[in-house]
Design a protein around this motif. Structure first.
Motif, PDB file in Angstrom:
ATOM      1  N   ALA A  85      34.439  69.882 -11.030  1.00 29.83           N
ATOM      2  CA  ALA A  85      34.132  68.805 -10.085  1.00 29.83           C
ATOM      3  C   ALA A  85      32.627  68.749  -9.824  1.00 29.83           C
ATOM      4  CB  ALA A  85      34.903  69.017  -8.782  1.00 29.83           C
ATOM      5  N   ALA A  86      32.006  69.899  -9.673  1.00 29.52           N
ATOM      6  CA  ALA A  86      30.553  69.954  -9.440  1.00 29.52           C
ATOM      7  C   ALA A  86      29.796  69.372 -10.630  1.00 29.52           C
ATOM      8  CB  ALA A  86      30.113  71.390  -9.184  1.00 29.52           C
ATOM      9  N   ARG A  87      30.260  69.691 -11.835  1.00 30.58           N
ATOM     10  CA  ARG A  87      29.620  69.132 -13.034  1.00 30.58           C
ATOM     11  C   ARG A  87      29.725  67.615 -13.030  1.00 30.58           C
ATOM     12  NH1 ARG A  87      31.138  66.963 -17.232  1.00 30.58           N
ATOM     13  NH2 ARG A  87      33.326  67.515 -17.062  1.00 30.58           N
ATOM     14  N   LYS A  88      30.905  67.083 -12.709  1.00 31.06           N
ATOM     15  CA  LYS A  88      31.100  65.628 -12.663  1.00 31.06           C
ATOM     16  C   LYS A  88      30.231  64.993 -11.580  1.00 31.06           C
ATOM     17  CE  LYS A  88      35.828  65.709 -14.413  1.00 31.06           C
ATOM     18  NZ  LYS A  88      37.251  65.501 -14.053  1.00 31.06           N
ATOM     19  N   LEU A  89      30.120  65.655 -10.434  1.00 32.74           N
ATOM     20  CA  LEU A  89      29.282  65.124  -9.359  1.00 32.74           C
ATOM     21  C   LEU A  89      27.826  65.002  -9.804  1.00 32.74           C
ATOM     22  CD1 LEU A  89      30.777  67.081  -6.336  1.00 32.74           C
ATOM     23  CD2 LEU A  89      30.785  64.586  -6.608  1.00 32.74           C
ATOM     24  N   ALA A  90      27.344  66.012 -10.502  1.00 29.29           N
ATOM     25  CA  ALA A  90      25.942  66.028 -10.919  1.00 29.29           C
ATOM     26  C   ALA A  90      25.673  65.124 -12.115  1.00 29.29           C
ATOM     27  CB  ALA A  90      25.512  67.461 -11.249  1.00 29.29           C
ATOM     28  N   GLU A  91      26.660  64.964 -13.002  1.00 27.93           N
ATOM     29  CA  GLU A  91      26.408  64.282 -14.265  1.00 27.93           C
ATOM     30  C   GLU A  91      26.998  62.883 -14.398  1.00 27.93           C
ATOM     31  OE1 GLU A  91      27.780  67.041 -17.235  1.00 27.93           O
ATOM     32  OE2 GLU A  91      26.265  68.535 -16.695  1.00 27.93           O
ATOM     33  N   THR A  92      27.872  62.486 -13.447  1.00 30.29           N
ATOM     34  CA  THR A  92      28.496  61.162 -13.552  1.00 30.29           C
ATOM     35  C   THR A  92      28.363  60.410 -12.235  1.00 30.29           C
ATOM     36  OG1 THR A  92      30.721  61.742 -12.740  1.00 30.29           O
ATOM     37  CG2 THR A  92      30.264  62.175 -15.082  1.00 30.29           C
ATOM     38  N   ARG A  93      28.746  59.151 -12.253  1.00 26.65           N
ATOM     39  CA  ARG A  93      28.772  58.322 -11.043  1.00 26.65           C
ATOM     40  C   ARG A  93      30.216  58.103 -10.596  1.00 26.65           C
ATOM     41  NH1 ARG A  93      24.836  59.760  -8.997  1.00 26.65           N
ATOM     42  NH2 ARG A  93      25.425  58.428  -7.269  1.00 26.65           N
ATOM     43  N   GLN A  94      31.123  58.887 -11.117  1.00 28.66           N
ATOM     44  CA  GLN A  94      32.536  58.788 -10.782  1.00 28.66           C
ATOM     45  C   GLN A  94      32.710  58.939  -9.259  1.00 28.66           C
ATOM     46  OE1 GLN A  94      34.656  61.626 -13.154  1.00 28.66           O
ATOM     47  NE2 GLN A  94      36.659  60.980 -12.448  1.00 28.66           N
ATOM     48  N   PRO A  95      33.555  58.137  -8.620  1.00 25.75           N
ATOM     49  CA  PRO A  95      33.744  58.255  -7.168  1.00 25.75           C
ATOM     50  C   PRO A  95      34.231  59.652  -6.757  1.00 25.75           C
ATOM     51  CG  PRO A  95      34.772  56.247  -8.001  1.00 25.75           C
ATOM     52  CD  PRO A  95      34.334  57.046  -9.198  1.00 25.75           C
ATOM     53  N   ILE A  96      33.746  60.114  -5.621  1.00 26.26           N
ATOM     54  CA  ILE A  96      34.098  61.453  -5.135  1.00 26.26           C
ATOM     55  C   ILE A  96      35.603  61.580  -4.933  1.00 26.26           C
ATOM     56  CG2 ILE A  96      33.837  63.086  -3.218  1.00 26.26           C
ATOM     57  CD1 ILE A  96      30.920  62.064  -2.966  1.00 26.26           C
ATOM     58  N   ALA A  97      36.240  60.535  -4.425  1.00 25.48           N
ATOM     59  CA  ALA A  97      37.695  60.582  -4.211  1.00 25.48           C
ATOM     60  C   ALA A  97      38.443  60.794  -5.522  1.00 25.48           C
ATOM     61  CB  ALA A  97      38.166  59.304  -3.532  1.00 25.48           C
ATOM     62  N   GLN A  98      37.982  60.174  -6.592  1.00 24.00           N
ATOM     63  CA  GLN A  98      38.618  60.340  -7.902  1.00 24.00           C
ATOM     64  C   GLN A  98      38.402  61.768  -8.426  1.00 24.00           C
ATOM     65  OE1 GLN A  98      37.421  57.448 -10.823  1.00 24.00           O
ATOM     66  NE2 GLN A  98      38.661  58.363 -12.439  1.00 24.00           N
ATOM     67  N   ILE A  99      37.210  62.278  -8.252  1.00 29.73           N
ATOM     68  CA  ILE A  99      36.916  63.656  -8.669  1.00 29.73           C
ATOM     69  C   ILE A  99      37.796  64.625  -7.886  1.00 29.73           C
ATOM     70  CG2 ILE A  99      35.150  65.471  -8.680  1.00 29.73           C
ATOM     71  CD1 ILE A  99      33.078  63.227  -9.237  1.00 29.73           C
ATOM     72  N   ALA A 100      37.954  64.379  -6.603  1.00 30.40           N
ATOM     73  CA  ALA A 100      38.803  65.233  -5.749  1.00 30.40           C
ATOM     74  C   ALA A 100      40.234  65.237  -6.265  1.00 30.40           C
ATOM     75  CB  ALA A 100      38.756  64.743  -4.303  1.00 30.40           C
ATOM     76  N   PHE A 101      40.756  64.064  -6.584  1.00 29.83           N
ATOM     77  CA  PHE A 101      42.123  63.947  -7.097  1.00 29.83           C
ATOM     78  C   PHE A 101      42.264  64.677  -8.430  1.00 29.83           C
ATOM     79  CE2 PHE A 101      45.318  61.678  -9.641  1.00 29.83           C
ATOM     80  CZ  PHE A 101      46.442  61.936  -8.860  1.00 29.83           C
TER      81      PHE A 101
END
Length: 166
Positions: A85-101
């Motif tokens: 999730a941390a990698r996605k947060l730093a490297e993508t613009r994917q919504p936080i709610a989607q990353i959480a799910f």
């Protein structure tokens, strides 16, 4: 320990060989579990499912994993998911709610709480920093060195006043 049926007690070398063989089998189990987790990190993973996959009891898998790695199976999976999730947060613009799910959390609030405990900041703050710093790296086999039963666990270090994984 009783005397074997043959009337002879096992030699110390035979006992060492048996112990070594048992150790290798236990390491092989842990290695298979680690590979299975990495291959299925995006799916719902339970101890029962993992144990059934390898036809061992859940108690045996949990005990051997912790003995071999120094961390519980649940904590390892949670840490690896939070790392992804941390990698996605730093490297993508994917919504936080989607990353959480995708990380297995039922709500953004639960995810934010777990993320803050692990990373020391909220997912939004982490994204704003834009730098991926792994906290629970993959556990890999150690080539000859023994640390936590034959596996190498990444050590942590201080970076800008915060404890980080190497």
């Amino acid at each position: 320990m009783g005397t074997p049926i043959s009337g002879k007690s096992p030699t110390s070398q035979q006992a060492k060989d048996r112990k070594g063989q048992q150790y290798m089998e236990e390491m092989w189990i842990t290695k298979k579990v680690l590979l299975y987790i990495e291959d299925n990190l995006d799916k719902a993973l339970t101890l029962e499912e993992i144990a059934a996959e390898f036809q061992y009891s859940r108690f045996y898998v949990a005990r051997k994993f912790r003995e071999s790695t120094g961390v519980t199976l649940h904590k390892y999976i949670q840490g690896r998911r939070l790392d992804e999730a941390a990698r996605k947060l730093a490297e993508t613009r994917q919504p936080i709610a989607q990353i959480a799910f995708e990380a297995g959390y039922g709500s953004q609030q639960a995810f934010t709480q777990a993320f803050r405990l692990t990373h020391g900041c909220t997912p939004r703050e982490y994204r704003q920093a834009g730098v991926f710093m792994p906290r629970q790296s993959r556990i890999r086999m150690a080539g000859g060195r023994r640390r936590f039963g034959g596996f190498y666990v990444v050590r942590s270090f201080e970076f800008a006043g915060r404890r980080m994984a190497a």
